[in-house]
Design an enzyme around this catalytic site. Sequence first.
Site, PDB file in Angstrom:
ATOM      1  N   GLY A 183      -8.208  -9.407  -2.398  1.00 50.21           N
ATOM      2  CA  GLY A 183      -6.892  -8.808  -2.674  1.00 50.21           C
ATOM      3  C   GLY A 183      -5.814  -9.731  -2.146  1.00 50.21           C
ATOM      4  CB  SER A 228      -2.748 -11.537  -5.681  1.00 48.16           C
ATOM      5  OG  SER A 228      -3.497 -10.351  -5.933  1.00 48.16           O
ATOM      6  CG  ASP A 253       3.054  -5.228   0.187  1.00 49.85           C
ATOM      7  OD1 ASP A 253       4.045  -5.954  -0.028  1.00 49.85           O
ATOM      8  OD2 ASP A 253       3.049  -4.306   1.014  1.00 49.85           O
ATOM      9  NE  ARG A 301      -7.525  -7.000 -10.687  1.00 50.55           N
ATOM     10  CZ  ARG A 301      -7.078  -5.795 -10.997  1.00 50.55           C
ATOM     11  NH1 ARG A 301      -7.833  -4.973 -11.700  1.00 50.55           N
ATOM     12  NH2 ARG A 301      -5.893  -5.387 -10.610  1.00 50.55           N
ATOM     13  CE  LYS A 360      -2.766   3.707   6.271  1.00 50.80           C
ATOM     14  NZ  LYS A 360      -1.649   4.490   6.423  1.00 50.80           N
ATOM     15  CE  LYS A 420       1.934   0.065  15.660  1.00 51.89           C
ATOM     16  NZ  LYS A 420       2.891  -0.924  15.188  1.00 51.89           N
ATOM     17  CG  HIS A 457      -1.433   5.043  12.001  1.00 49.34           C
ATOM     18  ND1 HIS A 457      -2.518   4.220  11.793  1.00 49.34           N
ATOM     19  CD2 HIS A 457      -0.580   4.788  10.970  1.00 49.34           C
ATOM     20  CE1 HIS A 457      -2.321   3.502  10.685  1.00 49.34           C
ATOM     21  NE2 HIS A 457      -1.156   3.829  10.180  1.00 49.34           N
ATOM     22  NE  ARG A 481       9.665   0.593  12.808  1.00 51.54           N
ATOM     23  CZ  ARG A 481       9.296  -0.320  13.689  1.00 51.54           C
ATOM     24  NH1 ARG A 481      10.191  -0.860  14.509  1.00 51.54           N
ATOM     25  NH2 ARG A 481       8.037  -0.716  13.761  1.00 51.54           N
ATOM     26  CE  LYS A 482      12.149   8.754  19.621  1.00 54.19           C
ATOM     27  NZ  LYS A 482      12.975   9.193  20.715  1.00 54.19           N
TER      28      LYS A 482
HETATM   29  N1  LIG Z   1       0.860  -2.888   2.222  1.00 54.83           N
HETATM   30  C1  LIG Z   1       0.843  -2.406   3.444  1.00 54.83           C
HETATM   31  O1  LIG Z   1       1.778  -2.591   4.238  1.00 54.83           O
HETATM   32  C2  LIG Z   1      -0.349  -1.629   3.937  1.00 54.83           C
HETATM   33  C3  LIG Z   1      -1.480  -1.475   3.163  1.00 54.83           C
HETATM   34  N2  LIG Z   1      -2.593  -0.818   3.650  1.00 54.83           N
HETATM   35  C4  LIG Z   1      -3.805  -0.704   2.848  1.00 54.83           C
HETATM   36  O2  LIG Z   1      -4.271  -2.003   2.512  1.00 54.83           O
HETATM   37  C5  LIG Z   1      -4.852  -2.026   1.231  1.00 54.83           C
HETATM   38  C6  LIG Z   1      -4.128  -3.032   0.351  1.00 54.83           C
HETATM   39  O3  LIG Z   1      -2.770  -2.673   0.282  1.00 54.83           O
HETATM   40  P1  LIG Z   1      -1.694  -3.503  -0.554  1.00 54.83           P
HETATM   41  O4  LIG Z   1      -1.865  -4.943  -0.323  1.00 54.83           O
HETATM   42  O5  LIG Z   1      -0.401  -2.878  -0.307  1.00 54.83           O
HETATM   43  O6  LIG Z   1      -2.137  -3.170  -2.051  1.00 54.83           O
HETATM   44  P2  LIG Z   1      -1.713  -3.865  -3.408  1.00 54.83           P
HETATM   45  O7  LIG Z   1      -1.337  -2.772  -4.340  1.00 54.83           O
HETATM   46  O8  LIG Z   1      -0.750  -4.961  -3.207  1.00 54.83           O
HETATM   47  O9  LIG Z   1      -3.125  -4.411  -3.907  1.00 54.83           O
HETATM   48  C7  LIG Z   1      -3.757  -5.570  -3.398  1.00 54.83           C
HETATM   49  C8  LIG Z   1      -4.362  -6.342  -4.553  1.00 54.83           C
HETATM   50  O10 LIG Z   1      -5.401  -5.563  -5.125  1.00 54.83           O
HETATM   51  C9  LIG Z   1      -5.414  -5.751  -6.540  1.00 54.83           C
HETATM   52  N3  LIG Z   1      -5.253  -4.435  -7.160  1.00 54.83           N
HETATM   53  C10 LIG Z   1      -4.163  -3.643  -7.172  1.00 54.83           C
HETATM   54  N4  LIG Z   1      -4.405  -2.497  -7.818  1.00 54.83           N
HETATM   55  C11 LIG Z   1      -5.672  -2.562  -8.239  1.00 54.83           C
HETATM   56  C12 LIG Z   1      -6.517  -1.674  -8.960  1.00 54.83           C
HETATM   57  N5  LIG Z   1      -6.089  -0.485  -9.373  1.00 54.83           N
HETATM   58  N6  LIG Z   1      -7.788  -2.060  -9.193  1.00 54.83           N
HETATM   59  C13 LIG Z   1      -8.235  -3.247  -8.773  1.00 54.83           C
HETATM   60  N7  LIG Z   1      -7.469  -4.116  -8.080  1.00 54.83           N
HETATM   61  C14 LIG Z   1      -6.221  -3.779  -7.811  1.00 54.83           C
HETATM   62  C15 LIG Z   1      -4.275  -6.671  -6.883  1.00 54.83           C
HETATM   63  O11 LIG Z   1      -4.799  -7.978  -6.997  1.00 54.83           O
HETATM   64  P3  LIG Z   1      -5.236  -8.646  -8.385  1.00 54.83           P
HETATM   65  O12 LIG Z   1      -4.660  -7.846  -9.497  1.00 54.83           O
HETATM   66  O13 LIG Z   1      -4.717 -10.035  -8.299  1.00 54.83           O
HETATM   67  O14 LIG Z   1      -6.721  -8.585  -8.313  1.00 54.83           O
HETATM   68  C16 LIG Z   1      -3.385  -6.622  -5.669  1.00 54.83           C
HETATM   69  O15 LIG Z   1      -2.701  -7.840  -5.457  1.00 54.83           O
HETATM   70  C17 LIG Z   1      -4.750  -0.594   0.718  1.00 54.83           C
HETATM   71  O16 LIG Z   1      -5.940   0.057   1.017  1.00 54.83           O
HETATM   72  C18 LIG Z   1      -3.596  -0.007   1.512  1.00 54.83           C
HETATM   73  O17 LIG Z   1      -3.699   1.376   1.653  1.00 54.83           O
HETATM   74  C19 LIG Z   1      -2.606  -0.324   4.915  1.00 54.83           C
HETATM   75  C20 LIG Z   1      -1.508  -0.427   5.731  1.00 54.83           C
HETATM   76  C21 LIG Z   1      -0.292  -1.043   5.317  1.00 54.83           C
HETATM   77  O1  LIG Z   2       0.009   2.664   7.921  1.00 55.43           O
HETATM   78  C1  LIG Z   2       1.201   2.787   7.777  1.00 55.43           C
HETATM   79  O2  LIG Z   2       2.018   2.389   8.774  1.00 55.43           O
HETATM   80  C2  LIG Z   2       3.364   2.058   8.511  1.00 55.43           C
HETATM   81  C3  LIG Z   2       4.053   2.014   9.872  1.00 55.43           C
HETATM   82  O3  LIG Z   2       3.467   1.038  10.675  1.00 55.43           O
HETATM   83  P1  LIG Z   2       4.262   0.447  11.925  1.00 55.43           P
HETATM   84  O4  LIG Z   2       3.289  -0.450  12.568  1.00 55.43           O
HETATM   85  O5  LIG Z   2       5.476  -0.244  11.358  1.00 55.43           O
HETATM   86  O6  LIG Z   2       4.656   1.616  12.763  1.00 55.43           O
HETATM   87  C4  LIG Z   2       4.016   3.063   7.591  1.00 55.43           C
HETATM   88  O7  LIG Z   2       5.304   2.604   7.217  1.00 55.43           O
HETATM   89  C5  LIG Z   2       3.176   3.233   6.333  1.00 55.43           C
HETATM   90  O8  LIG Z   2       3.715   4.293   5.558  1.00 55.43           O
HETATM   91  C6  LIG Z   2       1.753   3.584   6.690  1.00 55.43           C
HETATM   92  O9  LIG Z   2       0.944   3.504   5.524  1.00 55.43           O
END
Ligand SMILES: NC(=O)C1=CN([C@@H]2O[C@H](COP(=O)(O)OP(=O)(O)OC[C@H]3O[C@@H](n4cnc5c(N)ncnc54)[C@H](OP(=O)(O)O)[C@@H]3O)[C@@H](O)[C@H]2O)C=CC1
Ligand SMILES: O=C1O[C@H](COP(=O)(O)O)[C@@H](O)[C@H](O)[C@H]1O
Length: 505
Positions: free
Chosen positions: A36, A38, A40, A71, A171, A205, A263, A354-355
Amino acid sequence: MSGGSSPRSRRSSFNSLSRDLELPSEQGCLSVIVLGASGDLAKKKTFPALFHLFAQGFIQSGEVHIFGYARSNLSDDGLRERIRGYLKGASEEHLSDFLQHIKYVSGSYDSGEGFEKLNKEISEYEKSNKSESPRRLFYLALPPSVYPSVCKMIRTYCMNPSGWTRVIVEKPFGKDLDSAEELSAQLGELFDENQLYRIDHYLGKELVQNLLVLRFANRLFLPLWNRDNIDNIQIVFREDFGTDGRGGYFDQYGIIRDIIQNHLLQVFCLVAMEKPVSLKPEHIRDEKVKVLQSVNPIKHDEVVLGQYEGYKDDPTVPDDSNTPTFASVVLRVHNERWEGVPFILKAGKALSSRKAEVRVQFKDVPGDIFKCKRQGRNEFVIRLQPSEAMYMKLTVKKPGLEMATEQSELDLSYGMRYQNVKIPEAYERLILDTIRGDQQHFVRRDELKAAWQIFTPLLHDIDEGKVKSIPYQPGSRGPKEADELSERVGYMQTHGYIWIPPTLA
Ligand SMILES: NC(=O)C1=CN([C@@H]2O[C@H](COP(=O)(O)OP(=O)(O)OC[C@H]3O[C@@H](n4cnc5c(N)ncnc54)[C@H](OP(=O)(O)O)[C@@H]3O)[C@@H](O)[C@H]2O)C=CC1
Ligand SMILES: O=C1O[C@H](COP(=O)(O)O)[C@@H](O)[C@H](O)[C@H]1O
């Protein structure tokens, strides 16, 4: 990046810890595979954490290689450019060195072709490194819907033939007890529990990690930490922004699944559990499971839900959504230490600040000759973020000729006490723990089950509309009913006293 000890001394400090925990000290080539890549999370958290570990010498040039897998059609340079802007805090030289260790492999999450290609790349790197016991760490920065198929692919095509293979999963681990158990069973068929690292970034943390030290290394707290002295405990998470374009995702989960069930409940465990036999991960996790299993069923009249006004303006959120963006839930622990003490777990988005903090409020002074009640109760507050601190609210004599009392505090603010220390990012620490094989700060399967057991009945009732979310103004404290609930179960707010984080100026 903080200076301090050299990579060599960092290794030796790990060696002494590893002796205590009976973890073998490991060296040899390390492949970190970010699936994953690519996405966030990968760009905001995973790659920056790896970069910080690299820049500080915890993972080193010559022994580490990082593979991004997704992908999307990207080149090695394409991935490097995508993440470059998020890699901060070290020299340009470190940055370009780090980026050169990253390779991108493109492929799907459910067919063998991509994973065969990935395995080939990893194996070639391992061969070129000539290491006898290579290490493979897979980080699933992916939506949970693809965990089972990705894990199956890793198991089939990418297992390490001679050293360890570990998998970090993010998660949400399911949506309720049944779905979490199903996911656990699927992953459990593919990997042993000691290969699975369920990450909860709150456990990384600094002040969360301090909770056990604070409780069990200080004689002062040992006799106080119980129902005889403590009236109530609040564990609070507040964010001053809303769902920020993630409404569609958030609406399927809500604040209890997003923050409280994981959390805040992890923080609750560390505050409420009994002393573990030792610092071994299994001993700590055994105690966490025990306290979770001692939590009584949640009562509806000890729950307040809220939804901020404007949440449903997000086009991806249904107009009739009842999903809470705020919740206050009282947990009651049925054991000798905590019977009768409410634990108020409160979390909300789009609030006034925020806290995150733990607030331990002590009982009134018996035989109170100073009328302390007027000033307010003793409170011990552990500020998890921002402005990490611990402070104890005390009644003291007001300086001057009169014998008057007021509330003040003993204050350990990290910004003051540890001025030149950089507090590590949670992800940085947790990835390092995984490389070291320390599962203390990861969620064990039975712990996860016990956590879902507490919240599933309430979550199902919310999903069925049996408990309604009360609207609240964005930028407020949340529904006033939440403050009323806290007061009803025993919390007494101190009026006129505000702790202000000290500054250096
Ligand atoms: N973003 C955050 O701040 C946080 C995220 N998480 C957890 O981390 C994990 C990843 O989060 P995040 O990076 O935000 O997710 P994204 O939506 O950015 O997905 C990550 C990558 O997975 C692939 N993807 C997206 N949707 C699908 C799909 N439906 N089926 C198959 N592949 C898919 C894409 O890559 P490609 O298409 O190139 O294969 C994408 O770049 C999740 O479980 C999220 O709950 C936890 C805490 C914080
Ligand atoms: O897991 C998550 O945490 C963030 C908050 O994380 P923090 O380290 O900045 O306190 C929250 O914004 C997000 O909704 C949640 O999925």
